[in-house]
Design an enzyme around this catalytic site. Structure first.
Site, PDB file in Angstrom:
ATOM      1  N   ASP A   8       0.850  -1.187  -0.083  1.00  0.00           N
ATOM      2  CA  ASP A   8      -0.173  -0.079   0.104  1.00  0.00           C
ATOM      3  C   ASP A   8       0.960   1.460   0.240  1.00  0.00           C
ATOM      4  O   ASP A   8       2.240   1.102  -0.201  1.00  0.00           O
ATOM      5  CB  ASP A   8      -0.977  -0.042   1.294  1.00  0.00           C
ATOM      6  CG  ASP A   8      -0.538   0.162   2.353  1.00  0.00           C
ATOM      7  OD1 ASP A   8       0.901   0.170   2.668  1.00  0.00           O
ATOM      8  OD2 ASP A   8      -1.200   0.288   3.556  1.00  0.00           O
ATOM      9  N   CYS A  65       3.294  -3.016   4.185  1.00  0.00           N
ATOM     10  CA  CYS A  65       2.364  -2.116   4.613  1.00  0.00           C
ATOM     11  C   CYS A  65       3.240  -1.292   5.623  1.00  0.00           C
ATOM     12  O   CYS A  65       4.563  -1.201   5.521  1.00  0.00           O
ATOM     13  CB  CYS A  65       0.897  -2.389   5.053  1.00  0.00           C
ATOM     14  SG  CYS A  65       1.103  -3.522   6.487  1.00  0.00           S
ATOM     15  N   THR A  67       3.302  -1.304   8.783  1.00  0.00           N
ATOM     16  CA  THR A  67       3.711  -2.062  10.064  1.00  0.00           C
ATOM     17  C   THR A  67       4.284  -3.437   9.611  1.00  0.00           C
ATOM     18  O   THR A  67       4.766  -4.512  10.172  1.00  0.00           O
ATOM     19  CB  THR A  67       2.978  -2.128  11.142  1.00  0.00           C
ATOM     20  OG1 THR A  67       1.709  -2.622  10.584  1.00  0.00           O
ATOM     21  CG2 THR A  67       2.626  -0.716  11.855  1.00  0.00           C
ATOM     22  N   HIS A  98      11.136 -23.067   9.793  1.00  0.00           N
ATOM     23  CA  HIS A  98      10.083 -23.587  10.931  1.00  0.00           C
ATOM     24  C   HIS A  98       8.562 -23.791  10.449  1.00  0.00           C
ATOM     25  O   HIS A  98       7.862 -24.531  10.975  1.00  0.00           O
ATOM     26  CB  HIS A  98      10.264 -22.965  12.265  1.00  0.00           C
ATOM     27  CG  HIS A  98      11.695 -23.285  12.779  1.00  0.00           C
ATOM     28  ND1 HIS A  98      11.757 -23.029  14.088  1.00  0.00           N
ATOM     29  CD2 HIS A  98      12.709 -24.050  12.494  1.00  0.00           C
ATOM     30  CE1 HIS A  98      13.207 -23.421  14.751  1.00  0.00           C
ATOM     31  NE2 HIS A  98      13.691 -23.826  13.433  1.00  0.00           N
ATOM     32  N   HIS A 133       8.754 -29.771  12.582  1.00  0.00           N
ATOM     33  CA  HIS A 133       8.084 -28.700  11.950  1.00  0.00           C
ATOM     34  C   HIS A 133       7.011 -29.078  11.059  1.00  0.00           C
ATOM     35  O   HIS A 133       5.905 -28.289  11.004  1.00  0.00           O
ATOM     36  CB  HIS A 133       8.981 -27.542  11.410  1.00  0.00           C
ATOM     37  CG  HIS A 133       9.992 -27.205  12.299  1.00  0.00           C
ATOM     38  ND1 HIS A 133       9.968 -26.648  13.617  1.00  0.00           N
ATOM     39  CD2 HIS A 133      11.468 -27.625  12.205  1.00  0.00           C
ATOM     40  CE1 HIS A 133      11.062 -26.434  14.200  1.00  0.00           C
ATOM     41  NE2 HIS A 133      11.853 -26.889  13.479  1.00  0.00           N
TER      42      HIS A 133
END
Ligand code: RB5
Length: 147
Positions: A8, A65, A67, A98, A133
């Site tokens: 964005d 974005c 964050t 993992h 995993h």
């Protein structure tokens, strides 16, 4: 590898460094990012990229974005998508090794260009470790199928 890219207005600052490292590594980038509208909404880009990666399991997605948090929230709504946020090379490595992440999310407002390039490189070069995993990732898939 085909890499679907979405960002964005707040993630756009990482567009050029990410495209540069993808070209350096010989990946094919498909850009579904912002056209520069300062009022655009991250869910629209996350949806596009998540749908592309869902249909093309050999591909990967990269979402940015402000964050990296909103992009991860949206992408992880999609069946088969495991989006991992990373603001360090170590998180990128562990998200692949993992968690077999197929989408990377990053913070355009908090991660500098050089770190972002190294995160992308690590994310694309690290193999899933499998073993214990795999059992855990299979449990994520089982939950997705049940809910
Ligand atoms: C946009 O201002 C910002 O909220 C968005 O880019 C993202 O950080 C949301 O998680």
């Amino acid at each position: 590898m085909k890499i679907y890219l979405g960002y964005d207005h707040a993630g756009q600052s990482l567009k050029e460094p990410v495209l540069a490292v993808l070209a350096e590594l010989g990946h094919e980038a498909k850009d579904f990012g912002s056209k520069g509208d300062n009022n655009d909404d991250y869910p629209d880009f996350a949806q596009k990229v998540a749908e592309k990666v869902q249909k093309d399991p050999a591909s990967r997605g990269i979402l940015m974005c402000g964050t990296g948090v909103g992009m991860a929230m949206v992408a992880n709504k999609f069946h088969g998508i495991r989006a991992a946020f990373a603001d360090s090379v170590e998180l990128a490595r562990l998200g692949r090794a993992h968690n077999d992440a197929n989408i990377l999310t990053m913070a355009g407002r908090m991660t500098n260009e050089e770190v972002a390039k190294n995160i992308v490189k690590t994310f694309l070069e690290t193999l899933f470790e499998g073993g214990r995993h795999e059992r855990r990732v299979n449990k994520i898939t089982a939950l997705e199928n049940k809910l």
